[in-house]
Motif scaffolding. Sequence first.
Motif, short mmCIF file in Angstrom:
data_model
loop_
_atom_site.label_atom_id
_atom_site.label_comp_id
_atom_site.label_asym_id
_atom_site.label_seq_id
_atom_site.Cartn_x
_atom_site.Cartn_y
_atom_site.Cartn_z
N ALA A 1 46.28 -29.36 -6.72
CA ALA A 1 47.07 -28.45 -5.92
C ALA A 1 46.37 -28.46 -4.51
O ALA A 1 45.40 -28.26 -4.29
N PRO A 2 47.41 -28.23 -3.42
CA PRO A 2 47.00 -27.99 -2.04
C PRO A 2 46.35 -26.98 -2.13
O PRO A 2 46.61 -25.77 -2.67
N HIS A 3 45.19 -26.33 -1.17
CA HIS A 3 44.42 -25.41 -0.68
C HIS A 3 44.90 -24.78 0.38
O HIS A 3 44.96 -25.42 1.33
N ARG A 4 44.87 -23.53 0.58
CA ARG A 4 45.38 -22.84 1.82
C ARG A 4 44.33 -23.19 2.99
O ARG A 4 44.85 -22.83 4.16
N VAL A 5 42.96 -23.34 2.60
CA VAL A 5 42.00 -23.32 3.71
C VAL A 5 41.57 -24.88 3.61
O VAL A 5 41.07 -25.21 4.84
N PHE A 6 41.05 -25.31 2.68
CA PHE A 6 40.26 -26.34 2.58
C PHE A 6 40.99 -27.61 2.28
O PHE A 6 42.18 -27.55 1.25
N SER A 7 40.75 -28.60 2.62
CA SER A 7 41.42 -29.91 2.67
C SER A 7 40.19 -31.12 2.04
O SER A 7 39.17 -30.77 2.14
N ARG A 8 40.77 -32.20 1.57
CA ARG A 8 39.60 -32.89 1.13
C ARG A 8 39.75 -34.41 1.65
O ARG A 8 40.84 -35.00 2.26
N ASP A 9 38.54 -35.01 2.18
CA ASP A 9 38.44 -36.39 2.62
C ASP A 9 37.39 -37.37 1.71
O ASP A 9 36.31 -36.86 2.20
N THR B 1 26.75 -17.68 17.83
CA THR B 1 26.55 -16.84 16.80
C THR B 1 26.39 -17.34 15.31
O THR B 1 26.41 -18.45 15.21
N THR B 2 25.94 -16.76 14.43
CA THR B 2 25.92 -17.05 12.99
C THR B 2 26.72 -16.16 12.29
O THR B 2 27.13 -14.93 12.45
N THR B 3 27.42 -17.08 11.26
CA THR B 3 28.76 -16.40 10.61
C THR B 3 28.53 -16.87 8.98
O THR B 3 27.96 -17.89 8.97
N THR B 4 29.21 -15.96 8.24
CA THR B 4 29.14 -16.39 6.73
C THR B 4 30.72 -16.59 6.31
O THR B 4 31.65 -16.00 6.53
N ILE B 5 31.07 -17.98 5.64
CA ILE B 5 32.32 -18.27 5.25
C ILE B 5 32.27 -18.15 3.85
O ILE B 5 31.28 -18.57 3.19
N ALA B 6 33.50 -18.36 3.22
CA ALA B 6 33.74 -18.32 1.58
C ALA B 6 33.91 -19.62 1.27
O ALA B 6 34.96 -20.18 1.77
N GLY B 7 32.92 -20.54 1.02
CA GLY B 7 33.17 -21.74 0.54
C GLY B 7 34.11 -21.92 -1.13
O GLY B 7 34.08 -20.90 -1.66
N LEU B 8 33.97 -22.84 -1.51
CA LEU B 8 35.00 -22.97 -3.13
C LEU B 8 33.83 -22.61 -3.89
O LEU B 8 34.30 -22.20 -5.03
N LEU C 1 37.05 -30.28 4.15
CA LEU C 1 37.37 -30.04 5.61
C LEU C 1 38.04 -28.82 5.81
O LEU C 1 38.66 -28.33 4.91
N ALA C 2 37.44 -27.92 6.97
CA ALA C 2 37.77 -26.73 7.15
C ALA C 2 38.13 -26.42 8.61
O ALA C 2 37.12 -27.24 9.29
N THR C 3 38.85 -25.46 8.97
CA THR C 3 38.79 -25.24 10.35
C THR C 3 38.47 -23.93 10.78
O THR C 3 38.67 -22.94 10.01
N VAL D 1 33.28 -28.53 9.18
CA VAL D 1 33.90 -27.38 9.79
C VAL D 1 34.31 -27.77 11.20
O VAL D 1 33.45 -27.76 12.00
N GLY D 2 35.58 -27.87 11.40
CA GLY D 2 36.01 -28.06 12.82
C GLY D 2 36.27 -26.92 13.66
O GLY D 2 36.82 -25.82 13.07
N VAL D 3 36.04 -26.66 14.83
CA VAL D 3 35.88 -25.37 15.48
C VAL D 3 37.24 -25.55 16.35
O VAL D 3 37.59 -26.44 17.06
N GLN D 4 37.63 -24.29 16.41
CA GLN D 4 38.96 -24.09 17.25
C GLN D 4 38.80 -22.63 17.95
O GLN D 4 38.51 -21.64 17.34
#
Length: 368
Positions: free
Chosen positions: A247-255, A274-281, A260-262, A319-322
């Motif tokens: 099923a598609p994920h709302r945050v991550f996609s796959r290559d 800066t340094t930040t923490t994100i929630a991975g799978l 992949l994430a933004t 992770v692509g930066v926007q």
Amino acid sequence: MADHYETLGVSKDASQEDIKKAYRKLARRLHPDVNPAPEAAEEFKSVTHAYDVLSDPEQRRRYDMGGDESPFGGAGFGGFGDIFETFFGASGGGRGGRPRSRRERGQDALVRVTLELGDVVFGTHRDIEVDTAVVCETCQGSCCQPGTSPATCDICGGTGHVQRQVRSLLGNMVTSQPCGACQGYGTVIPHPCATCGGQGRVRSRRTVSLDIPAGVETGLRLQLPGSGEVGPAGGPNGDLYVEVTVAPHRVFSRDGDDLLATLEVSMTDAILGTTTTIAGLDGEVEVEVRPGIQSGEVLTIKERGITGLRTSRRGDLRVGVQVVTPTKVDHRTRQLLEELARRTKAPAPRLAEFHQGLFSKLRDRFRG
């Protein structure tokens, strides 16, 4: 030429069941194993030939129209098939052929399962409900009512085949074909199992445990040998195929094995870093944003992607930066930004290379 209806002792409007009963009655009396008299053998051949014609709707139709007795033995060119069976041992044909087995391999089954993207990082376990054929518990695949057993066919004597004499270009020939009374099995079921109707199997829902490996993709089919439906008369099981959909994920996609994430970064964090923490799978991931980062740049976190299907190596998290520009600022903030613009002496806006939106730009960078 003898009339087939008279030979069997039935009327011309007799049903198929009446024809079959008449043949069985005569065959019990005339079969060579029961009656060794030479004239009985000849009469048995005539009776058998009459039954062969009248038990087949198409041959019976042609016979009623006067077209059965061709010089090749039987309707049309059917005699050639018998000749080939006699000489080359075709299925259901030549002398000495074995009766058919009631036990046959069951058909393969296909079920579909939907997984979350997180399930394929390390693999997962699923219990799958399958609606399929299973062995009848009443008769245990014997097809017979408990306490009874198959009986030897009294028409073919258990061989599964009956012989008949036909005329051909080569003269009179004896051919063999599947017995119409037992369908070539050599036995009949006098008392079919009431639960399965004499099939040796019933439809049922059962649970199949499945370990789904890491790295599976949409459309992949996993094979479970011997987990399909059971065959007739308790025959071997077919195979079970499980088709996967991720099923598609709302945050991550796959290559491939990479995720992949933004990452949306404020304008000040992009400038200062800066340094930040994100929630991975599979848990939290620390991401470092260097000062002066630009939209479209890709940050790579090694071995935080998906474990490969045929390898233990994990892919990367990219992770692509926007950079997010504020749309509304208060008066004091605007003064500070104007001061910043004077100090940095930023160049005037200019045309750059064409890109179909930020998403395409990020995708290009991901794959580069």
